[in-house]
Design a protein around this motif. Structure first.
Motif, PDB file in Angstrom:
ATOM      1  N   ASP A   1      -0.756   7.931  -2.337  1.00  0.00           N
ATOM      2  CA  ASP A   1      -1.901   7.477  -3.137  1.00  0.00           C
ATOM      3  C   ASP A   1      -1.946   8.194  -4.479  1.00  0.00           C
ATOM      4  OD1 ASP A   1      -3.035   5.495  -1.464  1.00  0.00           O
ATOM      5  OD2 ASP A   1      -3.943   7.033  -0.212  1.00  0.00           O
ATOM      6  N   GLU A   2      -1.633   9.496  -4.475  1.00  0.00           N
ATOM      7  CA  GLU A   2      -1.614  10.251  -5.731  1.00  0.00           C
ATOM      8  C   GLU A   2      -0.538   9.722  -6.672  1.00  0.00           C
ATOM      9  OE1 GLU A   2      -3.194  14.420  -3.662  1.00  0.00           O
ATOM     10  OE2 GLU A   2      -1.062  14.141  -4.139  1.00  0.00           O
TER      11      GLU A   2
ATOM     12  N   ASP B   1      -1.445   8.255   8.689  1.00  0.00           N
ATOM     13  CA  ASP B   1      -0.722   7.642   7.576  1.00  0.00           C
ATOM     14  C   ASP B   1       0.764   7.966   7.614  1.00  0.00           C
ATOM     15  OD1 ASP B   1      -2.841   6.322   6.506  1.00  0.00           O
ATOM     16  OD2 ASP B   1      -3.231   7.754   4.901  1.00  0.00           O
TER      17      ASP B   1
ATOM     18  N   GLU C   1      -5.858  10.728   7.388  1.00  0.00           N
ATOM     19  CA  GLU C   1      -4.504  11.061   6.941  1.00  0.00           C
ATOM     20  C   GLU C   1      -3.555  11.357   8.101  1.00  0.00           C
ATOM     21  OE1 GLU C   1      -7.206  14.709   6.195  1.00  0.00           O
ATOM     22  OE2 GLU C   1      -7.293  12.517   5.949  1.00  0.00           O
TER      23      GLU C   1
ATOM     24  N   LEU D   1       0.973   6.654  -6.671  1.00  0.00           N
ATOM     25  CA  LEU D   1       0.676   5.306  -7.163  1.00  0.00           C
ATOM     26  C   LEU D   1      -0.480   5.329  -8.150  1.00  0.00           C
ATOM     27  CD1 LEU D   1       1.110   2.992  -4.036  1.00  0.00           C
ATOM     28  CD2 LEU D   1       2.773   3.670  -5.770  1.00  0.00           C
ATOM     29  N   GLY D   2      -1.463   6.200  -7.931  1.00  0.00           N
ATOM     30  CA  GLY D   2      -2.555   6.317  -8.887  1.00  0.00           C
ATOM     31  C   GLY D   2      -2.066   6.807 -10.239  1.00  0.00           C
TER      32      GLY D   2
ATOM     33  N   ASP E   1       3.368   7.819   5.130  1.00  0.00           N
ATOM     34  CA  ASP E   1       3.361   7.735   3.669  1.00  0.00           C
ATOM     35  C   ASP E   1       4.649   7.058   3.199  1.00  0.00           C
ATOM     36  OD1 ASP E   1       3.405   8.248   0.874  1.00  0.00           O
ATOM     37  OD2 ASP E   1       2.059   9.948   1.163  1.00  0.00           O
TER      38      ASP E   1
ATOM     39  N   THR F   1       1.019  13.019  -2.346  1.00  0.00           N
ATOM     40  CA  THR F   1       0.793  11.902  -1.435  1.00  0.00           C
ATOM     41  C   THR F   1       1.107  10.585  -2.137  1.00  0.00           C
ATOM     42  OG1 THR F   1      -1.516  11.498  -2.037  1.00  0.00           O
ATOM     43  CG2 THR F   1      -1.097  13.221  -0.388  1.00  0.00           C
TER      44      THR F   1
ATOM     45  N   ALA G   1       0.841  -1.202   0.000  1.00  0.00           N
ATOM     46  CA  ALA G   1       0.000   0.000   0.000  1.00  0.00           C
ATOM     47  C   ALA G   1       0.870   1.244   0.000  1.00  0.00           C
ATOM     48  CB  ALA G   1      -0.922  -0.005   1.223  1.00  0.00           C
ATOM     49  N   ALA G   2       0.243   2.371  -0.319  1.00  0.00           N
ATOM     50  CA  ALA G   2       0.967   3.636  -0.352  1.00  0.00           C
ATOM     51  C   ALA G   2       1.344   4.109   1.039  1.00  0.00           C
ATOM     52  CB  ALA G   2       0.118   4.704  -1.042  1.00  0.00           C
TER      53      ALA G   2
ATOM     54  N   ARG H   1      -6.521   0.417   7.132  1.00  0.00           N
ATOM     55  CA  ARG H   1      -7.270   1.273   6.202  1.00  0.00           C
ATOM     56  C   ARG H   1      -8.615   0.637   5.848  1.00  0.00           C
ATOM     57  NH1 ARG H   1      -3.934   4.189   1.352  1.00  0.00           N
ATOM     58  NH2 ARG H   1      -3.200   5.991   2.534  1.00  0.00           N
TER      59      ARG H   1
END
Length: 727
Positions: A583-584, A67, A64, A586-587, A69, A581, A44-45, A136
């Motif tokens: 998630d940003e 998290d 958040e 990895l997306g 990161d 972030t 995971a991120a 999560r």
């Protein structure tokens, strides 16, 4: 003479983003080991901080805030991140298995991946119970239930399996959240043996009294026999009704560890005082997955945090031939237990205190720990020399390091001026259409498209880079409506030892071969060399059964379709600055890896088409309008954006190519906004931009979305001199 950087000679791999490894990454970023390549593997991120979970459940913290990161930490540490699930370890071959990709080699390996929370022995557990880890997933499930209950859609009834400290904390946090919404919750805590058995008597008495004061039922000595959708059935036959069933019990070693060949104790990796495996000295372990053979301790985060300095030192020693240090954890430690509201119990050495001030104390400790990971700033690079050539200081006035990927391209104006020196084609079998990046060759009556594209590395993961570079290189072939045929690789590897070179090149070629094979093409060879940094590209051919789709066919009235969101250059620039972030990031990497072959097939009847890459959406659309002699109107609100891109653009994040793209995009009228700035953002492995008959647009868009593309109709081709108007 330029002195090359030290070659990479050793691979250090961290499996898991637990608290110990998070601190190791932070320390490594401040003082890396030259010549060592650091890799972190985590599914995971982010890795949530367990100490603040009760506060999240109670509603005191936003998600958040918990998290850690891992993506940002990896960038800070100069590590390559592999966002994948570890499936096994081969200590003889010194490789780590990762789902969906080839094994990853290591010279030194460290494990900190936590525990498993499955309870397969309980009937119905997997279908109806929600383990607290992964956190999560648990937090999302709890939020849904709490919101549903607050709206009156579900009775506020909860069962918590496990009455250790974690289960008791979670039960009181849930009680607070549901009570805060105006309900009278009915919560039960279930323990197969004795509740709070690892807690000192005074603290245990206080916690049991707190449970009773809230009306939380406690079932001790009565194991769970089965779990259904609306109740927990106990071994005694008693049934506990519940709309949400949480499990804080059943922590166990992850199953794949049993097949590694490492020495284990009850499934945990057995380590000695140097945190080194007692059976394989090149393997280290810390945190919950480790068993301290010399000083067994319960699973507690305090030990993971305090092991970090010793683990960091010993990993460095294993890489450099230094002397390791021993670590023996303390026998007692401060325990701070949340009581749901902003109160807590503190216990150490048999003493127990409680109150609001204890919660504030715990909150300060937790927030101070998390600031270590939230307040990261890029480490300073080499100091600029005092004396430089004229203009050197102004070339990059803000000191921003150059972007990679398509952000490393030359500006469009400079490229166009340079290409003016090329003579006009004289061969009848070679066609070069103005503005199109690929050539069309006539070979024995067949039309063959030829193109090439290269990327300067923007990620340290060769597998991910190779997949994106392959998709990127295929873009011109797909955009011209051709079927991919063959590819040649051009690889520049950083200076590294032969074993690392071989492993890296194997990753690159395997990833590329997978992408090209799925596109129907073959990788037939290539060229490799060494350099100061990785650069990867492919020369690709494709076969066109009919006339290639060019830039020049757009007609007034055509609809403009885009098959991918934009903003990758901004997100990657934000990652470099530690402002994006995990998630940003990895997306964005996932979007860049999405092939466009299916989209190209759907858009085979387009009047004009191009792939959106280095010159940004505005630049490529402007080139299409210039080639077609038409204009375009773009609906800015309809343009799909990658998550985080507009936020980062609003904060002033720009790719280093952004200014050149804006200057070279041609006549563009656009509002002054963050979203409009992204129109000039260089894209890597971007989507297809197609001008299609307006009557077909809705059906084509539906088919694109059904095929998994985040596609949109972004505007219309209109009559007029070439220009782009953004509304």
């Amino acid at each position: 003479m330029i002195t090359p950087p030290l070659p990479l000679t050793r691979d250090l791999v961290l499996v898991g983003g637990g608290h110990t490894h998070a601190l190791v990454l932070r320390r490594w970023g401040m003082d890396p080991v030259p010549g060592a390549r650091l890799t972190v593997i985590n599914p995971a991120a982010a890795a949530p901080y367990t100490g603040m979970l009760p506060g999240l459940i109670a509603g005191h913290y936003r998600p958040e805030a918990l998290d850690i990161d891992v993506v940002r930490l990896a960038r800070f540490a100069g590590a390559r991140l592999i966002a994948g699930l570890c499936t096994g370890i081969d200590p003889l071959a010194r490789t780590v298995g990762v789902a969906g990709r080839p094994p990853v080699r290591y010279d030194v390996l460290s494990l900190d991946f936590g525990v498993g929370w499955e309870n397969p022995a309980i009937d119905g557990f997997a279908a109806h119970a929600v383990p607290v880890k992964p956190m999560r997933a648990f937090a999302r499930a709890w939020d849904r239930f709490a919101a549903h209950a607050a709206a009156g859609g579900a009775a506020p009834r909860v069962a918590v399996i496990g009455a250790g400290v974690a289960g008791v904390e979670i039960a009181m946090a849930m009680h607070h959240r549901l009570s805060d919404a105006g309900h009278t919750p009915r919560i039960a805590v279930i323990e197969a043996r004795r509740a709070l058995s690892g807690t000192a008597p005074r603290a245990r008495d206080r916690l049991l009294a707190e449970l009773a004061a809230r009306g939380i039922a406690l079932h001790e000595g009565d194991p769970v026999a089965a779990v259904t959708a609306d109740r927990v059935v106990l071994a005694s036959g008693r049934e506990v009704p519940a709309g949400f069933i949480a499990s804080a019990a059943g922590a166990q070693p992850q199953r794949w560890v049993a097949g590694t060949g490492l020495a284990l104790t009850d499934g945990w990796v057995r380590v000695g005082p140097e945190l080194r495996s007692t059976s394989h000295p090149q393997v280290f372990a810390a945190g919950d997955c480790a068993h301290l053979a010399h000083a067994p301790r319960p699973k507690a985060g305090v030990f993971a945090v305090r092991a970090a300095p010793v683990l960091t030192h010993n990993l460095r020693a294993a890489l450099t031939g230094g002397r390791p240090r021993r670590w023996t954890p303390q026998t007692d430690f401060l325990k701070l237990v949340s009581l749901g509201g902003r109160r807590a119990v503190g216990e150490r050495g048999g003493w127990a205190l409680s109150g609001g001030w204890v919660w504030r104390w715990k909150d300060r400790i937790d927030r101070r720990f998390m600031r270590k990971f939230h307040d990261l700033t890029p480490m300073p690079g080499a100091a600029r020399p005092r004396t430089v050539a004229l203009g050197a200081a102004e070339a990059r006035p803000h000191g921003q390091p150059p972007c990679a990927g398509c952000g490393a391209k030359l500006g469009g104006d400079a490229l166009r001026r340079a290409l003016l020196v090329l003579p006009d084609p004289v061969r009848a079998d070679v066609a070069r259409a103005p503005g199109d990046d690929a050539a069309v060759l006539t070979v024995g009556g067949a039309r063959q498209v030829l193109t090439t594209d290269h990327l300067r590395a923007f990620t340290d993961d060769p597998w991910t880079l190779a997949r994106i570079a392959a998709v990127h290189a295929l873009g011109d072939v797909w955009a011209m409506g051709a079927a991919p045929q063959a590819a040649l690789a051009q690889v520049v590897l950083p200076y590294m030892a032969p074993a690392l070179q071989e492993a890296t090149l194997r990753e690159v070629m395997a990833a590329a071969a997978q992408v090209f094979a799925e596109a129907g093409a073959e990788v037939v060879g290539g060229h490799s060399s060494e350099g100061p940094e990785m650069t990867l590209g492919f020369t690709v051919t494709g076969l066109a059964e009919r006339a290639p789709i060019l830039l020049s066919g757009a007609r007034p009235g055509d609809a403009l379709l885009l098959t991918k969101p934009i903003g990758s250059g901004t997100v990657l620039a934000g990652e470099m600055a530690l402002r994006a972030t995990g998630d940003e990031v990895l997306g964005t990497l996932a979007a860049m890896q999405q092939p466009q072959g299916a989209a190209a097939a759907i858009l085979a009847g387009a009047h004009a088409m191009t792939d959106v890459t280095g010159f940004g959406l505005a630049g490529h659309l402007g080139a299409m309008m210039a080639a077609s002699g038409t204009a375009a109107r773009v609906d800015l609100a309809a343009v799909p954006l990658l998550p985080g891109a507009e936020r980062l653009a609003a904060a002033g994040v720009r790719s280093t190519l952004h200014a050149a793209n804006r200057a070279g995009a041609g006549p563009v009228t656009a509002p002054d906004s963050a979203a409009a700035a992204l129109l000039f953002d260089p894209q890597t492995a971007g989507g297809l931009l197609a001008a299609v008959d307006a009557a077909d647009a809705a059906a084509l868009l539906r088919r694109l979305r059904e095929a998994g593309h985040d596609a949109a109709r972004i505007g219309t081709v209109v009559a007029g001199p070439p220009m782009v108007t953004v509304d």
